[in-house]
Design an enzyme around this catalytic site. Sequence first.
Site, PDB file in Angstrom:
ATOM      1  CD  GLN A  87      -2.894  -1.764   2.366  1.00 41.91           C
ATOM      2  OE1 GLN A  87      -2.462  -0.706   3.892  1.00 41.91           O
ATOM      3  NE2 GLN A  87      -3.749  -2.488   2.835  1.00 41.91           N
ATOM      4  CG  HIS A 149      -2.317  -0.815   8.192  1.00 40.83           C
ATOM      5  ND1 HIS A 149      -2.803  -1.322   8.947  1.00 40.83           N
ATOM      6  CD2 HIS A 149      -3.381  -1.494   6.483  1.00 40.83           C
ATOM      7  CE1 HIS A 149      -4.621  -2.933   8.687  1.00 40.83           C
ATOM      8  NE2 HIS A 149      -4.107  -2.695   7.138  1.00 40.83           N
ATOM      9  CE1 TYR A 263      -9.288  -7.322   5.889  1.00 45.17           C
ATOM     10  CE2 TYR A 263      -7.324  -7.087   7.225  1.00 45.17           C
ATOM     11  CZ  TYR A 263      -8.552  -6.497   6.275  1.00 45.17           C
ATOM     12  OH  TYR A 263      -8.117  -5.053   5.796  1.00 45.17           O
TER      13      TYR A 263
END
Length: 370
Positions: A87, A149, A263
Amino acid sequence: MGIAAAVLGTAAFMWRRTPPRVQVLDTQEHRVRVTTVVDGLRSPWGLTFLPGGDLLITEKRGRLRLVRAGVLQPEPVAELEVASSGQGGLLDVELHPGFARNRLVYLTYSKPGPRGSTTALARGRWDGSRLVDVQDVFVAEAWGRGGQHFGSRIVFDRAGMVYFGVGERNEKYPAQDLASDKGKILRLHDDGRIPRDNPFVGRTDARPEIFSYGHRNPQGMTLHPVTGELWETEHGARGGDEVNHVRAGRNYGWPRITHGVDYSGARISPDSALPGMEQPVLHWTPSIAPSGLAIYAGDRFPRWRGHLFAGALAGQQLRRVVVEGDRAVHQETLLEGRSRIRAVKNGPDGNLYLLTDASEGSLLRVEPAP
């Protein structure tokens, strides 16, 4: 520490256009037209408007792009070295409130280093055709080896203080540790100095740049156009995405409280509320993966004024939220299934502008339809 910021001399790539280029929709309050302004963007993340209507757009791989007179210029106007795995990458972009005088442009990015990577705030000077003299303003104490993150949006308040969000690097519990910048929103002077009135200044067990804590992965942040207060959206895990009204020194709970699960389906916490921890104004379960937040402030959609607009990745939509005080009273889903919406911005022309998150991403304009 300086960062290389240079115009690339390589030829532009050609990309397929993203259909449909014009789409007309009837929403609950307004009939709108969604137009593809430009495409050919490689994983765009953030955008801001230059005086006169040109735009700067970040691409995750570290390139800053210019849209001039509605046309994406073929070469980047700057390139930063970024930790682009997962990310990470070049994230948000915002102009200094005194841009007309000082020509300063601010960026957040995932900074590589010997300890892995972290979120950093940098700034450079716009010379009219490229960004030059780019240097770090502040490097968050949020180093980690993973690629998840990082946050991160940039917001200036009315006093000229700059805020930027830092994710908890998928490590959960550092979000509650005031000795770490992980899972925090930071508040600084525009040159990186610590404001004396920050909530944790003077505490030996806390980093003085912290404004709020207990955040998971804040990827939407904006200033309310009327109250001047800070609002934020952040990713939950499997559910528990949040809209928060962010106040100084408050604890937003992650991971000690959450409305989602992991998750795998495993429980993260037995609690969704605890004393001393803030409840979200709104949470989304199942997750829509909010990224990008604006509060509409223009004149072209009068019945939308003051409403929150959140882009969604997993949800592939634009979500309109009506808030009264600190309570969400109504929602509407727009553009469902069209694309992952990474950024949402008020335009100086009163329209809304969106970035789609894709390897061949687009800039969209939402305007009234006849």
